[in-house]
Design a protein around this motif. Structure first.
Motif, PDB file in Angstrom:
ATOM      1  N   LYS A 311       0.769  -1.312   0.131  1.00 28.33           N
ATOM      2  CA  LYS A 311      -0.185  -0.044  -0.080  1.00 28.33           C
ATOM      3  C   LYS A 311       0.664   1.364   0.088  1.00 28.33           C
ATOM      4  O   LYS A 311       0.316   2.401  -0.081  1.00 28.33           O
ATOM      5  N   SER A 312       2.240   1.133   0.143  1.00 28.31           N
ATOM      6  CA  SER A 312       2.891   2.288   0.108  1.00 28.31           C
ATOM      7  C   SER A 312       3.955   2.226  -1.013  1.00 28.31           C
ATOM      8  O   SER A 312       4.359   1.367  -1.775  1.00 28.31           O
ATOM      9  N   GLN A 313       4.407   3.437  -1.067  1.00 28.11           N
ATOM     10  CA  GLN A 313       5.685   3.817  -2.440  1.00 28.11           C
ATOM     11  C   GLN A 313       6.903   4.086  -1.421  1.00 28.11           C
ATOM     12  O   GLN A 313       7.000   5.056  -0.578  1.00 28.11           O
ATOM     13  N   ASN A 447       5.510   6.849   0.816  1.00 25.26           N
ATOM     14  CA  ASN A 447       4.254   7.478   0.708  1.00 25.26           C
ATOM     15  C   ASN A 447       3.290   6.814   0.574  1.00 25.26           C
ATOM     16  O   ASN A 447       3.288   5.547   0.048  1.00 25.26           O
ATOM     17  N   SER A 448       2.325   6.922   1.541  1.00 27.13           N
ATOM     18  CA  SER A 448       1.366   6.196   1.797  1.00 27.13           C
ATOM     19  C   SER A 448       0.101   6.191   1.064  1.00 27.13           C
ATOM     20  O   SER A 448      -0.540   7.387   1.004  1.00 27.13           O
ATOM     21  N   ILE A 449      -0.416   5.312   0.110  1.00 26.68           N
ATOM     22  CA  ILE A 449      -1.093   5.433  -0.730  1.00 26.68           C
ATOM     23  C   ILE A 449      -2.570   4.808  -0.329  1.00 26.68           C
ATOM     24  O   ILE A 449      -3.751   5.041  -0.714  1.00 26.68           O
ATOM     25  N   GLY A 450      -2.394   3.566   0.288  1.00 30.04           N
ATOM     26  CA  GLY A 450      -3.504   2.880   0.734  1.00 30.04           C
ATOM     27  C   GLY A 450      -3.803   1.700  -0.253  1.00 30.04           C
ATOM     28  O   GLY A 450      -3.271   1.594  -1.214  1.00 30.04           O
ATOM     29  N   HIS A 451      -4.680   0.679   0.434  1.00 29.81           N
ATOM     30  CA  HIS A 451      -4.948  -0.340  -0.438  1.00 29.81           C
ATOM     31  C   HIS A 451      -6.146   0.139  -1.642  1.00 29.81           C
ATOM     32  O   HIS A 451      -7.092   0.748  -1.366  1.00 29.81           O
ATOM     33  N   THR A 452      -5.685  -0.409  -2.898  1.00 27.90           N
ATOM     34  CA  THR A 452      -6.543   0.190  -4.102  1.00 27.90           C
ATOM     35  C   THR A 452      -7.606  -0.872  -4.276  1.00 27.90           C
ATOM     36  O   THR A 452      -8.395  -0.091  -4.918  1.00 27.90           O
TER      37      THR A 452
END
Length: 463
Positions: A311-313, A447-452
């Motif tokens: 979930k992260s970059q 960078n936390s994007i979250g579960h897509t």
């Protein structure tokens, strides 16, 4: 004539008296119209009745101004605060390289003090941080032919509290207890128990992973998340570091539909894609624990590894991260403190409340931990007793490898929520040289994007 005395009055004297009388007259003020008097009376009566409101009105206006200014400051200092999921986990965070900062003793400083690119280019690997620990050699239990398992079905034991199978081996409660009693040569269950256990990787991929000295890894099973390219690395790190993403066939199919196709060199961008066949668990979260916790089994010649949740970059130079979190602090394992809670028992309540596990599963785990004497304490070694394990930085030593094996065995036996079992293994094994860095540092690493996407459970074919 008055009493025989005559008094004469001239015309000038009369004029003076007349003027005097004229000055003595005042002009009469016109009274207010009736509607004005009535309006004024109503205003006064209303003010008397509502004096409390009028008293607090300036305070209310001042509070609104403070809230406005506070919101502006919070936007500027967001890395220092616990952000909401919508703010923290957003596609807007993708490819951000701005450093996170925090205020310490009135001075703003970076959350992660990483070296300059020029300094990173000249870094060499230091000597091991391994300490004088009893375990000098680690052996893994394998199938000796004593267990008969048909296919790859899940084998439940110990009153149905475990998910042991031919991949994990069949650890008994007595073997579990013995695994924490460390000798010079430690023998533990650590996955890959049987050739029939699953998690199959091609020979080409195995050969590649054996060449890695530093590995940054992630995984996405069940089509759960997109693949985010790492950023912020130096050219030297690109030459020294392997970036490996583990997929299954479900993720492979979903990513190809989104236009992310593996090249002939097995790469997508900077990631080497390793497609795993025959996953050992129906629970995809549990399958994800294998590359997360058992990187030393997958990368047998790797000295350092960094795990990043899908979930992260990852957005920092991996060699610089190793220097900042391990080498500079003389640590073997670095992991983030939990941002919201400090106790595993508090975390257990949150797991149940958020439906991350059933109350029955959590109760079995807590009952065992209480029997093992684990206290409800919020501090351990001067740090929070609870970790947030989306980023794990470690050196591969017998001690850290043993720690990860025992941690993996706990998430197999009990719930998949590794936050619950981490403090248990940490207390039992008493691992030294642990760097539990603050949440601010974790936010600087990724960078936390979250579960897509929602993970699809693994459906097994029955014959």
């Amino acid at each position: 004539m008055l009493n025989g005395v005559s008094i004469s009055v001239s015309e000038d004297d009369g004029d003076v008296a007349g003027r005097t009388r004229a000055r003595a007259r005042y002009k009469r003020k016109k009274p207010w119209p009736g509607w004005r008097r009535e309006f004024f009376r109503r205003v006064v009566r209303t003010a008397i009745r509502c004096w409390r409101v009028l008293l607090f009105l300036p305070a209310f206006v001042l509070l609104l101004e403070i809230m406005r200014v506070g919101k502006k400051l919070s936007d500027e200092d967001r890395p220092n605060l616990t952000a909401s999921a919508k703010e923290e986990e957003s596609p807007r965070n993708l490819n951000r390289l701005d450093p996170m900062t925090r205020v310490v003793h009135g001075v703003r400083e970076p959350c992660l003090k990483i070296l300059d690119p020029e300094q990173i280019e000249n870094l060499g690997f230091p000597a091991s941080a391994e300490v004088d620990f009893p375990a000098k050699r680690l052996l893994y239990k394998v199938d000796s032919g004593e267990h008969h398992v048909e296919g790859n079905v899940t084998f439940l034991q110990n009153n149905g509290t475990g998910r042991f199978n031919s991949f994990t081996g069949y650890q008994t409660l007595d073997e579990r207890e013995q695994s924490f009693k460390v000798n010079e040569t430690a023998v533990v269950h650590c996955g890959f128990y049987s050739e029939k256990g699953g998690f199959k990787i091609s020979g080409v991929d195995k050969d590649y992973m054996q060449t890695c000295k530093v590995a940054v890894s992630t995984c996405a099973f069940g089509g759960g998340d997109d693949l985010f390219q790492p950023i912020g690395m130096t050219n030297a790190s690109l030459e020294k570091v392997c970036y490996v993403a583990f997929w299954d066939d479900i993720t492979l199919s979903s990513q190809e539909k989104n236009g992310k196709v593996i090249g002939e060199d097995h790469m997508i961008g900077k990631w080497r894609i390793v497609v795993v066949k025959d996953l050992p668990f129906s629970d995809q979260r549990l399958n994800g624990k294998i590359p997360k916790m058992l990187s030393h089994r997958l990368f047998p010649n790797t000295r350092f590894s960094i795990w990043v949740d899908s979930k992260s970059q990852f957005r920092r130079d991996p060699i610089g991260v190793l220097e900042a979190l391990l080498w500079r602090t003389n640590s073997m394992l670095a992991i983030s403190e939990h941002g919201a809670r400090s106790s595993l028992y508090d975390e257990a309540k949150a797991v149940v409340k958020k439906h991350k596990a059933t109350p029955e599963e959590v109760e079995i785990q807590l009952r065992q931990y209480q029997l093992d004497g684990i206290p409800d304490e919020k501090r351990l070694y001067g740090k929070k007793a609870l970790a947030e394990a989306s980023v794990i930085v470690r050196e591969h030593t017998p001690l850290t490898n043993m720690f990860m094996c025992l941690w993996f065995n706990e998430v197999v036996r009990f719930t998949s929520r590794d936050q619950l079992s981490f403090p248990y293994v940490l207390r039992r094994l008493k691992i030294p040289r642990l760097n539990m860095f603050p949440v601010c540092t974790r936010k600087d690493l990724v960078n936390s994007i979250g579960h897509t996407h929602k993970v699809k459970p693994l459906v097994r074919q029955t014959s």
